[in-house]
Design an enzyme around this catalytic site. Structure first.
Site, PDB file in Angstrom:
ATOM      1  CG  HIS A 184      -6.692 -29.629 -12.126  1.00 32.61           C
ATOM      2  ND1 HIS A 184      -7.791 -28.881 -11.773  1.00 32.61           N
ATOM      3  CD2 HIS A 184      -5.809 -28.756 -12.689  1.00 32.61           C
ATOM      4  CE1 HIS A 184      -7.579 -27.621 -12.086  1.00 32.61           C
ATOM      5  NE2 HIS A 184      -6.388 -27.508 -12.647  1.00 32.61           N
TER       6      HIS A 184
ATOM      7  CG  HIS B 275      -2.084 -24.189 -19.323  1.00 32.04           C
ATOM      8  ND1 HIS B 275      -3.399 -24.589 -19.344  1.00 32.04           N
ATOM      9  CD2 HIS B 275      -1.782 -23.998 -18.025  1.00 32.04           C
ATOM     10  CE1 HIS B 275      -3.876 -24.626 -18.113  1.00 32.04           C
ATOM     11  NE2 HIS B 275      -2.908 -24.279 -17.284  1.00 32.04           N
TER      12      HIS B 275
END
Ligand SMILES: [Zn+2]
Length: 309
Positions: free
Chosen positions: A235, A262
């Site tokens: 993921h 991120h």
């Protein structure tokens, strides 16, 4: 090297936003060459547009979001990963709310949507950004690096003191087939205490065991278990593919990430775009496209787009 690609037809899916918990739907539509991926605000009379590029990214803690032209869309990373992973260069994404539906917490529903629409080649070449010298971001124990490679690859490592994770490393060779079979099915995950803390802050309102793998002290709470033993690191690669698509075009290089996330992924995109001496553009149709891309990380930025009929 290949030509640009878009969708063969228009497709829609609906669900809830992971963070807002509100109903939302997206419609993916074919777009002309050199459009890139452009979100279209369905609640705007003029069809206000927001292109997927690093300059529109807003710093968020829990997801990837872009903002501009009067609207914001968040939790875009799994959809962007599916578009990028399946080789879609140009698409309009009509969105009815401020968040992309979370679906099952993976990119698989978006992959099936793209496959049901079909993929078509267009009459313009697709430029590729080929890395010629390494670029690295280090922040404490977190790091992400891109280095020269003849093919696009990602190697990701994560480390958590949890019996189901410990250290997981996955080496991924980018292709549509590998994305569909190795990466797309991997779901969002969180630790029970973190998830409870988010809910206490009024965040993650759309999060359920149907779209998030929740880790307890020694296992997962989801009765259906895991889709892969190393679903967690897969993921993280899915998220990275979505974030790196803010470059505005496919890369050729080897990304090596360790404990990244991120924020670091998007800093890598910024560093790449501000160091044009470290890469070359291959397969670019015109020098103008190359120059604009190198400067802005995207090719074409309409303020409004044709709305879906
Ligand atoms: Zn994710």
């Amino acid at each position: 090297m290949r030509n640009q690609q878009t969708l063969a037809s228009t497709v829609t899916c609906s669900g809830v936003g992971l963070h807002s918990g509100q109903p939302t739907s997206i419609t993916l539509r074919p777009a002309p060459p050199d459009t890139g991926v452009v979100f279209v605000n369905c609640n705007s009379d003029v069809g206000a547009c927001l292109s997927v590029s690093i300059e529109h990214r807003v710093p968020t803690e829990l997801c990837t979001a872009i903002m501009g032209n009067g609207f914001q869309v968040q939790t875009i990373e799994h959809l962007l990963a599916a578009l990028s992973g399946m080789g879609i260069d140009n698409a309009f994404v009509d969105v009815t709310a401020t968040e992309v539906p979370v679906m099952d917490g993976s990119a698989a529903p978006f992959v099936r949507l793209i496959q049901s629409a079909g993929v078509v080649a267009q009459d313009q070449k697709q430029p590729f950004l080929k890395i010629m010298a390494p670029i690295e971001i280090i922040e404490g124990s977190k790091r992400v690096r891109i280095e020269p490679s003849s093919t696009p690859r990602i190697t990701y490592s994560i480390h958590y003191p949890h019996p189901l994770i410990k250290t997981q490393t996955y080496a991924y060779d980018c292709s549509a087939s590998a994305f569909e079979h190795e990466i797309a099915e991997a779901r969002t995950f969180g630790f029970l205490q973190e998830v409870q803390a988010l809910w206490a802050r009024g965040l993650g309102k759309g999060g359920t065991l149907d779209n998030t793998v929740v880790l307890s002290g020694d296992g997962v709470i989801n009765q259906s278990g895991l889709r892969f033993d190393d679903e967690f690191v897969r993921h993280k690669i899915l998220d990275l593919i979505g974030d790196i698509s803010l470059l505005g075009m496919p890369f050729i290089g080897h990304i090596v990430a360790d404990r990244s996330g991120h924020a670091l992924h998007t800093r890598l995109v910024q560093q790449i775009l501000t160091q044009p001496d470290k890469w070359v553009l291959l397969n670019a149709d015109s020098p103008a496209v190359a120059t604009h891309t190198a400067t802005y990380g995207t090719r074409h930025q309409p303020a409004v787009a044709p709305k879906a009929s």
